[in-house]
Design a protein around this motif. Structure first.
Motif, PDB file in Angstrom:
ATOM      1  N   ASP A  39       0.990  -1.173   0.019  1.00 58.58           N
ATOM      2  CA  ASP A  39      -0.057  -0.011  -0.100  1.00 58.58           C
ATOM      3  C   ASP A  39       0.992   1.117  -0.063  1.00 58.58           C
ATOM      4  N   ILE A  40       0.597   2.098  -1.003  1.00 63.37           N
ATOM      5  CA  ILE A  40       1.756   3.262  -0.987  1.00 63.37           C
ATOM      6  C   ILE A  40       1.559   4.485  -0.003  1.00 63.37           C
ATOM      7  N   ASN A  41       0.227   4.301   0.618  1.00 59.93           N
ATOM      8  CA  ASN A  41      -0.340   5.324   1.543  1.00 59.93           C
ATOM      9  C   ASN A  41      -0.176   4.819   3.104  1.00 59.93           C
ATOM     10  N   ASN A  42       0.082   3.621   3.403  1.00 61.14           N
ATOM     11  CA  ASN A  42       0.018   3.161   4.760  1.00 61.14           C
ATOM     12  C   ASN A  42       0.970   2.015   4.877  1.00 61.14           C
ATOM     13  N   PRO A  43       1.456   1.621   6.143  1.00 61.22           N
ATOM     14  CA  PRO A  43       2.384   0.582   6.123  1.00 61.22           C
ATOM     15  C   PRO A  43       1.695  -0.922   6.455  1.00 61.22           C
ATOM     16  N   CYS A  44       1.142  -1.384   5.224  1.00 65.55           N
ATOM     17  CA  CYS A  44       0.252  -2.242   5.257  1.00 65.55           C
ATOM     18  C   CYS A  44       0.361  -3.077   3.743  1.00 65.55           C
ATOM     19  N   LEU A  45      -0.086  -4.179   3.570  1.00 62.01           N
ATOM     20  CA  LEU A  45      -0.320  -4.867   2.406  1.00 62.01           C
ATOM     21  C   LEU A  45      -1.690  -4.809   1.780  1.00 62.01           C
ATOM     22  N   LEU A  46      -1.808  -4.885   0.347  1.00 62.76           N
ATOM     23  CA  LEU A  46      -3.022  -4.987  -0.137  1.00 62.76           C
ATOM     24  C   LEU A  46      -3.081  -6.431  -0.995  1.00 62.76           C
ATOM     25  N   LEU A  47      -4.021  -7.268  -0.709  1.00 64.25           N
ATOM     26  CA  LEU A  47      -4.514  -8.541  -1.072  1.00 64.25           C
ATOM     27  C   LEU A  47      -5.755  -8.662  -2.122  1.00 64.25           C
ATOM     28  N   TYR A  48      -5.331  -8.704  -3.545  1.00 63.75           N
ATOM     29  CA  TYR A  48      -6.336  -8.571  -4.446  1.00 63.75           C
ATOM     30  C   TYR A  48      -6.667 -10.139  -4.876  1.00 63.75           C
ATOM     31  N   PRO A  49      -7.874 -10.414  -5.247  1.00 65.44           N
ATOM     32  CA  PRO A  49      -8.411 -11.614  -5.935  1.00 65.44           C
ATOM     33  C   PRO A  49      -7.829 -11.248  -7.262  1.00 65.44           C
ATOM     34  N   LEU A  50      -7.187 -12.303  -8.225  1.00 62.80           N
ATOM     35  CA  LEU A  50      -6.535 -11.853  -9.215  1.00 62.80           C
ATOM     36  C   LEU A  50      -7.516 -11.229 -10.406  1.00 62.80           C
ATOM     37  N   VAL A  51      -8.667 -11.575 -10.591  1.00 62.22           N
ATOM     38  CA  VAL A  51      -9.609 -10.599 -11.406  1.00 62.22           C
ATOM     39  C   VAL A  51      -9.619  -9.421 -11.168  1.00 62.22           C
ATOM     40  N   GLU A  52      -9.532  -8.853  -9.732  1.00 66.29           N
ATOM     41  CA  GLU A  52      -9.598  -7.479  -9.186  1.00 66.29           C
ATOM     42  C   GLU A  52      -8.248  -6.809  -9.705  1.00 66.29           C
ATOM     43  N   TRP A  53      -7.120  -7.484  -9.316  1.00 66.42           N
ATOM     44  CA  TRP A  53      -5.721  -7.114  -9.766  1.00 66.42           C
ATOM     45  C   TRP A  53      -5.864  -6.739 -11.002  1.00 66.42           C
ATOM     46  N   GLU A  54      -6.498  -7.703 -12.033  1.00 62.34           N
ATOM     47  CA  GLU A  54      -6.175  -7.345 -13.464  1.00 62.34           C
ATOM     48  C   GLU A  54      -6.822  -5.999 -13.750  1.00 62.34           C
ATOM     49  N   GLU A  55      -7.789  -5.542 -13.104  1.00 55.35           N
ATOM     50  CA  GLU A  55      -8.359  -4.235 -13.426  1.00 55.35           C
ATOM     51  C   GLU A  55      -7.446  -3.044 -12.989  1.00 55.35           C
ATOM     52  N   ILE A  56      -6.782  -3.361 -11.922  1.00 48.80           N
ATOM     53  CA  ILE A  56      -5.647  -2.410 -11.381  1.00 48.80           C
ATOM     54  C   ILE A  56      -4.515  -2.264 -12.459  1.00 48.80           C
ATOM     55  N   GLU A  57      -3.929  -3.284 -12.959  1.00 45.82           N
ATOM     56  CA  GLU A  57      -3.109  -3.461 -13.762  1.00 45.82           C
ATOM     57  C   GLU A  57      -3.399  -2.721 -15.297  1.00 45.82           C
ATOM     58  N   LEU A 114     -14.120  -4.612   0.498  1.00 47.42           N
ATOM     59  CA  LEU A 114     -14.935  -4.773  -0.468  1.00 47.42           C
ATOM     60  C   LEU A 114     -14.301  -5.719  -1.595  1.00 47.42           C
ATOM     61  N   ASN A 115     -13.314  -4.975  -2.250  1.00 49.90           N
ATOM     62  CA  ASN A 115     -12.748  -5.914  -3.487  1.00 49.90           C
ATOM     63  C   ASN A 115     -11.233  -6.149  -3.282  1.00 49.90           C
ATOM     64  N   LYS A 116     -10.771  -6.249  -2.025  1.00 52.14           N
ATOM     65  CA  LYS A 116      -9.359  -6.662  -1.653  1.00 52.14           C
ATOM     66  C   LYS A 116      -9.405  -6.737  -0.107  1.00 52.14           C
ATOM     67  N   PHE A 117      -8.207  -7.187   0.297  1.00 48.94           N
ATOM     68  CA  PHE A 117      -7.871  -7.353   1.707  1.00 48.94           C
ATOM     69  C   PHE A 117      -6.716  -6.355   2.128  1.00 48.94           C
ATOM     70  N   GLU A 118      -6.594  -5.641   3.301  1.00 47.11           N
ATOM     71  CA  GLU A 118      -5.534  -5.033   3.750  1.00 47.11           C
ATOM     72  C   GLU A 118      -4.933  -5.937   4.520  1.00 47.11           C
ATOM     73  N   ILE A 119      -3.497  -6.223   4.736  1.00 49.67           N
ATOM     74  CA  ILE A 119      -2.930  -6.977   5.680  1.00 49.67           C
ATOM     75  C   ILE A 119      -1.961  -6.072   6.729  1.00 49.67           C
ATOM     76  N   TRP A 120      -2.500  -5.985   7.791  1.00 48.40           N
ATOM     77  CA  TRP A 120      -1.585  -5.180   8.792  1.00 48.40           C
ATOM     78  C   TRP A 120      -0.907  -5.917   9.941  1.00 48.40           C
ATOM     79  N   GLY A 121       0.278  -5.455  10.412  1.00 48.38           N
ATOM     80  CA  GLY A 121       0.792  -5.841  11.827  1.00 48.38           C
ATOM     81  C   GLY A 121      -0.292  -5.608  12.635  1.00 48.38           C
ATOM     82  N   GLU A 122      -0.603  -6.456  13.727  1.00 41.57           N
ATOM     83  CA  GLU A 122      -1.628  -6.012  14.652  1.00 41.57           C
ATOM     84  C   GLU A 122      -1.493  -4.971  15.349  1.00 41.57           C
ATOM     85  N   SER A 123      -0.272  -4.441  15.770  1.00 41.35           N
ATOM     86  CA  SER A 123      -0.225  -3.235  16.498  1.00 41.35           C
ATOM     87  C   SER A 123      -0.319  -2.045  15.537  1.00 41.35           C
ATOM     88  N   ARG A 124       0.272  -2.128  14.640  1.00 36.77           N
ATOM     89  CA  ARG A 124      -0.015  -0.951  13.601  1.00 36.77           C
ATOM     90  C   ARG A 124      -1.473  -0.797  13.307  1.00 36.77           C
TER      91      ARG A 124
END
Length: 152
Positions: A39-57, A114-124
């Protein structure tokens, strides 16, 4: 739709188990194929189903590699993008560079967006929620036309 905040643990190999309630849907929707990036705005990750990621691409492909800001966005999102596949137990390996970017250790939060997950460290994640709750009452809702008429 992907929703809810789920406390889960990374195993010793850096694998994350998707909650059971989402596994069948992900297998049906994208054959268990996911893409994880920063994630370019937060210290987390973005996890997309492939079909959603293809729209981002498609959107990223439409950006200019000659414009420094657009190229920077392409470089970060595509450079960190990692294809992941759910195994038989509904797990996938979170690559080391991605774990490092988000500061992931054993306890993490998987947050549906909604269309993706965010993955965060618990404390963050807890810090982000606390920060958001502090800012929320002071938010100028009229500054955003879409939020002006939003109600619950």
């Amino acid at each position: 739709m992907l929703r809810g905040a789920h406390a889960i643990s990374l195993d010793s190999k850096g694998r994350l188990a998707i909650p059971t309630r989402f596994r069948d849907w992900l297998r049906d929707d994208c054959d268990g194929q996911l893409v994880c990036t920063i994630d370019i705005n937060n210290p987390c990750l973005l996890l997309y189903p492939l079909v959603e990621w293809e729209e981002i691409e498609k959107k990223l492909k439409g950006l200019s590699s000659m414009n420094p800001a657009e190229r920077r966005l392409q470089r970060l999102l595509l450079g960190y993008a990692s294809e992941c596949e759910l195994d038989a137990q509904g797990r996938f390996l979170v690559p080391g560079p991605l774990r490092q970017h988000a500061g992931l250790e054993k306890k993490i939060m998987l947050v549906g967006q909604l269309n993706k997950f965010e993955i965060w460290g618990e404390s963050r994640w807890q810090q982000q929620v606390n920060d958001d709750l502090l800012v929320l009452p002071e938010q100028d809702w009229s500054a955003s036309e879409r939020l002006r008429d939003f109600s619950l």
